[in-house]
Design a protein around this motif. Structure first.
Motif, PDB file in Angstrom:
ATOM      1  N   SER A  52       0.606  -1.119  -0.061  1.00  0.00           N
ATOM      2  CA  SER A  52      -0.038   0.246  -0.179  1.00  0.00           C
ATOM      3  C   SER A  52       1.063   0.990   0.127  1.00  0.00           C
ATOM      4  O   SER A  52       1.644   1.026   0.794  1.00  0.00           O
ATOM      5  N   GLY A  53       0.034   1.853  -0.761  1.00  0.00           N
ATOM      6  CA  GLY A  53       0.846   3.403  -0.980  1.00  0.00           C
ATOM      7  C   GLY A  53       2.639   4.066  -0.825  1.00  0.00           C
ATOM      8  O   GLY A  53       2.626   4.081  -2.710  1.00  0.00           O
ATOM      9  N   PRO A  54       3.440   3.637   0.010  1.00  0.00           N
ATOM     10  CA  PRO A  54       4.747   3.964   0.060  1.00  0.00           C
ATOM     11  C   PRO A  54       5.158   3.233  -1.608  1.00  0.00           C
ATOM     12  O   PRO A  54       5.237   2.169  -1.590  1.00  0.00           O
ATOM     13  N   SER A  55       6.499   3.680  -2.189  1.00  0.00           N
ATOM     14  CA  SER A  55       6.996   2.306  -3.159  1.00  0.00           C
ATOM     15  C   SER A  55       8.543   3.886  -2.052  1.00  0.00           C
ATOM     16  O   SER A  55       8.636   4.382  -2.390  1.00  0.00           O
ATOM     17  N   LEU A  56       9.477   2.364  -3.126  1.00  0.00           N
ATOM     18  CA  LEU A  56      11.324   3.234  -3.071  1.00  0.00           C
ATOM     19  C   LEU A  56      11.452   3.414  -4.107  1.00  0.00           C
ATOM     20  O   LEU A  56      11.274   3.247  -4.810  1.00  0.00           O
ATOM     21  N   ASP A  57      12.491   4.264  -4.272  1.00  0.00           N
ATOM     22  CA  ASP A  57      12.629   4.637  -5.672  1.00  0.00           C
ATOM     23  C   ASP A  57      14.639   3.327  -6.156  1.00  0.00           C
ATOM     24  O   ASP A  57      14.311   2.663  -4.981  1.00  0.00           O
ATOM     25  N   SER A  58      15.311   3.076  -6.823  1.00  0.00           N
ATOM     26  CA  SER A  58      16.144   2.691  -7.893  1.00  0.00           C
ATOM     27  C   SER A  58      17.295   2.638  -6.559  1.00  0.00           C
ATOM     28  O   SER A  58      17.986   1.187  -6.291  1.00  0.00           O
ATOM     29  N   ASP A  59      17.102   3.726  -5.319  1.00  0.00           N
ATOM     30  CA  ASP A  59      18.272   3.431  -3.921  1.00  0.00           C
ATOM     31  C   ASP A  59      17.445   3.577  -3.216  1.00  0.00           C
ATOM     32  O   ASP A  59      17.948   2.778  -2.265  1.00  0.00           O
ATOM     33  N   GLY A  60      16.381   2.938  -2.747  1.00  0.00           N
ATOM     34  CA  GLY A  60      15.806   1.854  -1.631  1.00  0.00           C
ATOM     35  C   GLY A  60      14.869   3.169  -0.863  1.00  0.00           C
ATOM     36  O   GLY A  60      14.936   2.715   0.429  1.00  0.00           O
ATOM     37  N   HIS A  61      15.186   3.784  -1.432  1.00  0.00           N
ATOM     38  CA  HIS A  61      14.844   4.998  -0.414  1.00  0.00           C
ATOM     39  C   HIS A  61      12.896   5.845  -0.966  1.00  0.00           C
ATOM     40  O   HIS A  61      12.726   5.366  -1.898  1.00  0.00           O
ATOM     41  N   PRO A  62      12.226   6.482  -0.187  1.00  0.00           N
ATOM     42  CA  PRO A  62      11.095   6.499  -0.929  1.00  0.00           C
ATOM     43  C   PRO A  62      10.492   7.359  -1.795  1.00  0.00           C
ATOM     44  O   PRO A  62      12.094   8.137  -1.794  1.00  0.00           O
ATOM     45  N   GLY A  63       9.909   7.325  -2.294  1.00  0.00           N
ATOM     46  CA  GLY A  63      10.099   8.198  -3.788  1.00  0.00           C
ATOM     47  C   GLY A  63      10.065   9.600  -3.900  1.00  0.00           C
ATOM     48  O   GLY A  63       9.561   9.984  -2.277  1.00  0.00           O
ATOM     49  N   PRO A  64      10.303  10.529  -4.462  1.00  0.00           N
ATOM     50  CA  PRO A  64       9.506  11.852  -4.420  1.00  0.00           C
ATOM     51  C   PRO A  64       8.157  11.932  -3.690  1.00  0.00           C
ATOM     52  O   PRO A  64       7.861  12.688  -3.095  1.00  0.00           O
ATOM     53  N   ARG A  65       7.347  11.407  -4.545  1.00  0.00           N
ATOM     54  CA  ARG A  65       5.759  11.851  -4.289  1.00  0.00           C
ATOM     55  C   ARG A  65       5.585  10.800  -2.870  1.00  0.00           C
ATOM     56  O   ARG A  65       3.971  11.575  -2.316  1.00  0.00           O
ATOM     57  N   ASP A  66       6.468  10.198  -1.869  1.00  0.00           N
ATOM     58  CA  ASP A  66       6.174   9.623  -0.704  1.00  0.00           C
ATOM     59  C   ASP A  66       6.508  11.576   0.551  1.00  0.00           C
ATOM     60  O   ASP A  66       8.501  10.587   0.785  1.00  0.00           O
ATOM     61  N   ARG A  67       6.197  11.569   1.208  1.00  0.00           N
ATOM     62  CA  ARG A  67       6.657  12.145   2.488  1.00  0.00           C
ATOM     63  C   ARG A  67       6.759  12.210   3.383  1.00  0.00           C
ATOM     64  O   ARG A  67       7.166  11.662   4.284  1.00  0.00           O
ATOM     65  N   THR A  80       2.895 -19.887  18.187  1.00  0.00           N
ATOM     66  CA  THR A  80       1.595 -20.363  16.534  1.00  0.00           C
ATOM     67  C   THR A  80       2.142 -19.945  16.167  1.00  0.00           C
ATOM     68  O   THR A  80       1.709 -20.936  14.928  1.00  0.00           O
ATOM     69  N   ASP A  81       3.731 -20.322  15.293  1.00  0.00           N
ATOM     70  CA  ASP A  81       4.334 -20.203  14.283  1.00  0.00           C
ATOM     71  C   ASP A  81       3.622 -18.808  13.562  1.00  0.00           C
ATOM     72  O   ASP A  81       4.135 -19.238  11.880  1.00  0.00           O
ATOM     73  N   GLY A  82       3.442 -18.154  13.905  1.00  0.00           N
ATOM     74  CA  GLY A  82       1.877 -16.718  13.067  1.00  0.00           C
ATOM     75  C   GLY A  82       2.965 -15.808  12.623  1.00  0.00           C
ATOM     76  O   GLY A  82       4.151 -15.308  13.897  1.00  0.00           O
ATOM     77  N   VAL A  83       2.740 -15.116  11.910  1.00  0.00           N
ATOM     78  CA  VAL A  83       4.032 -13.909  10.731  1.00  0.00           C
ATOM     79  C   VAL A  83       2.746 -12.798  10.697  1.00  0.00           C
ATOM     80  O   VAL A  83       1.956 -12.777  10.062  1.00  0.00           O
ATOM     81  N   ARG A  84       2.872 -11.691  10.941  1.00  0.00           N
ATOM     82  CA  ARG A  84       2.554 -10.968  10.466  1.00  0.00           C
ATOM     83  C   ARG A  84       3.640  -9.752  10.334  1.00  0.00           C
ATOM     84  O   ARG A  84       4.448  -9.420  11.244  1.00  0.00           O
ATOM     85  N   TRP A  85       3.178  -9.524   8.834  1.00  0.00           N
ATOM     86  CA  TRP A  85       4.044  -8.365   8.338  1.00  0.00           C
ATOM     87  C   TRP A  85       3.017  -6.774   8.124  1.00  0.00           C
ATOM     88  O   TRP A  85       2.072  -6.772   7.510  1.00  0.00           O
ATOM     89  N   ASN A  86       3.624  -5.361   7.519  1.00  0.00           N
ATOM     90  CA  ASN A  86       2.887  -4.794   7.172  1.00  0.00           C
ATOM     91  C   ASN A  86       3.301  -4.464   6.304  1.00  0.00           C
ATOM     92  O   ASN A  86       4.362  -5.127   5.174  1.00  0.00           O
ATOM     93  N   ALA A  87       3.098  -3.606   4.871  1.00  0.00           N
ATOM     94  CA  ALA A  87       3.108  -3.974   3.325  1.00  0.00           C
ATOM     95  C   ALA A  87       3.606  -3.296   2.932  1.00  0.00           C
ATOM     96  O   ALA A  87       4.709  -3.394   2.364  1.00  0.00           O
ATOM     97  N   GLU A  88       5.068  -2.477   4.298  1.00  0.00           N
ATOM     98  CA  GLU A  88       6.079  -1.653   4.337  1.00  0.00           C
ATOM     99  C   GLU A  88       7.258  -2.922   4.258  1.00  0.00           C
ATOM    100  O   GLU A  88       7.780  -2.259   3.992  1.00  0.00           O
ATOM    101  N   THR A  89       7.052  -3.561   4.782  1.00  0.00           N
ATOM    102  CA  THR A  89       7.890  -4.877   5.284  1.00  0.00           C
ATOM    103  C   THR A  89       8.532  -5.444   4.275  1.00  0.00           C
ATOM    104  O   THR A  89       9.474  -5.961   3.408  1.00  0.00           O
ATOM    105  N   TYR A  90       7.180  -5.559   2.967  1.00  0.00           N
ATOM    106  CA  TYR A  90       7.488  -6.789   2.563  1.00  0.00           C
ATOM    107  C   TYR A  90       8.383  -5.653   1.399  1.00  0.00           C
ATOM    108  O   TYR A  90       9.070  -6.055   0.288  1.00  0.00           O
ATOM    109  N   LEU A  91       8.121  -4.439   1.266  1.00  0.00           N
ATOM    110  CA  LEU A  91       8.947  -3.350   0.066  1.00  0.00           C
ATOM    111  C   LEU A  91       9.862  -3.695   0.675  1.00  0.00           C
ATOM    112  O   LEU A  91      11.051  -3.152  -0.366  1.00  0.00           O
ATOM    113  N   LEU A  92      10.511  -3.794   1.670  1.00  0.00           N
ATOM    114  CA  LEU A  92      11.789  -2.984   2.038  1.00  0.00           C
ATOM    115  C   LEU A  92      12.780  -4.393   2.342  1.00  0.00           C
ATOM    116  O   LEU A  92      13.712  -4.125   2.068  1.00  0.00           O
TER     117      LEU A  92
END
Length: 176
Positions: A52-67, A80-92
């Motif tokens: 969701s929302g944020p994206s990283l540029d080619s250097d791995g930093h937030p893009g210019p539109r992401d404040r 329980t072996d349960g794992v929870r990640w937010n969307a940004e973790t997948y991205l990073l």
């Protein structure tokens, strides 16, 4: 790295045994329609969470539109072996949300061989010794590129003092 360890969980959200604050029985509070709020929107393993929302540029930093800063959060429940990640973790971590989050034993697969000893040391500090751990790790990307990610983790201790879960915050490392 200046990521506060206490930021790995919002204030007043958990006790030493991982139960929500203010609930002595350790049961999650019900929301308005009577369902229990697990915090995963229906998926214990986080697979229902897409980017969701944020994206990283080619250097791995937030893009210019992401404040807003990109902050990933992850939790591995050892009971329980349960794992929870937010969307940004997948991205990073450069993972596909369609495949779900990585288990702790698969996390080193995302790192170059040279960074794996640091990750092992961080995991030993948190999971064996019950201490917070932090470090900057390089994440392997397609095409042989690497992006640095700052990680800060803390163990969640059960009533008997054993580690029951690991919570981690991640963010793109700042250029030196």
């Amino acid at each position: 790295m200046n990521m506060p360890f206490c930021a790995a969980r919002p204030p007043d959200t958990a006790t030493a045994d991982g139960a929500p604050a203010g609930d002595p029985d350790g049961k999650a509070e019900d929301d308005s329609d009577g369902r229990s709020d697990s915090g995963t929107e229906g998926g214990v393993d986080g697979t229902t969470q897409g980017p969701s929302g944020p994206s990283l540029d080619s250097d791995g930093h937030p893009g210019p539109r992401d404040r807003k800063p990109v902050i990933g959060s992850a939790e591995w429940d050892l009971l329980t072996d349960g794992v929870r990640w937010n969307a940004e973790t997948y991205l990073l971590l450069g993972c596909d949300p369609g495949h779900g989050p990585l288990s702790l034993d698969r996390l080193p697969d995302r790192l170059p061989e040279a960074d794996r000893p640091l990750l092992r040391r961080m995991m030993t500090d948190a999971l064996v010794h019950g201490r917070p751990a932090a470090g900057t790790l390089r994440i392997r990307r397609p095409g042989g590129r690497h992006h640095s990610v700052e990680c800060a983790g803390e163990p969640v201790l059960g009533a008997d003092g054993t580690v029951t879960a690991l919570r981690m915050l991640l963010r793109p490392a700042r250029a030196a």
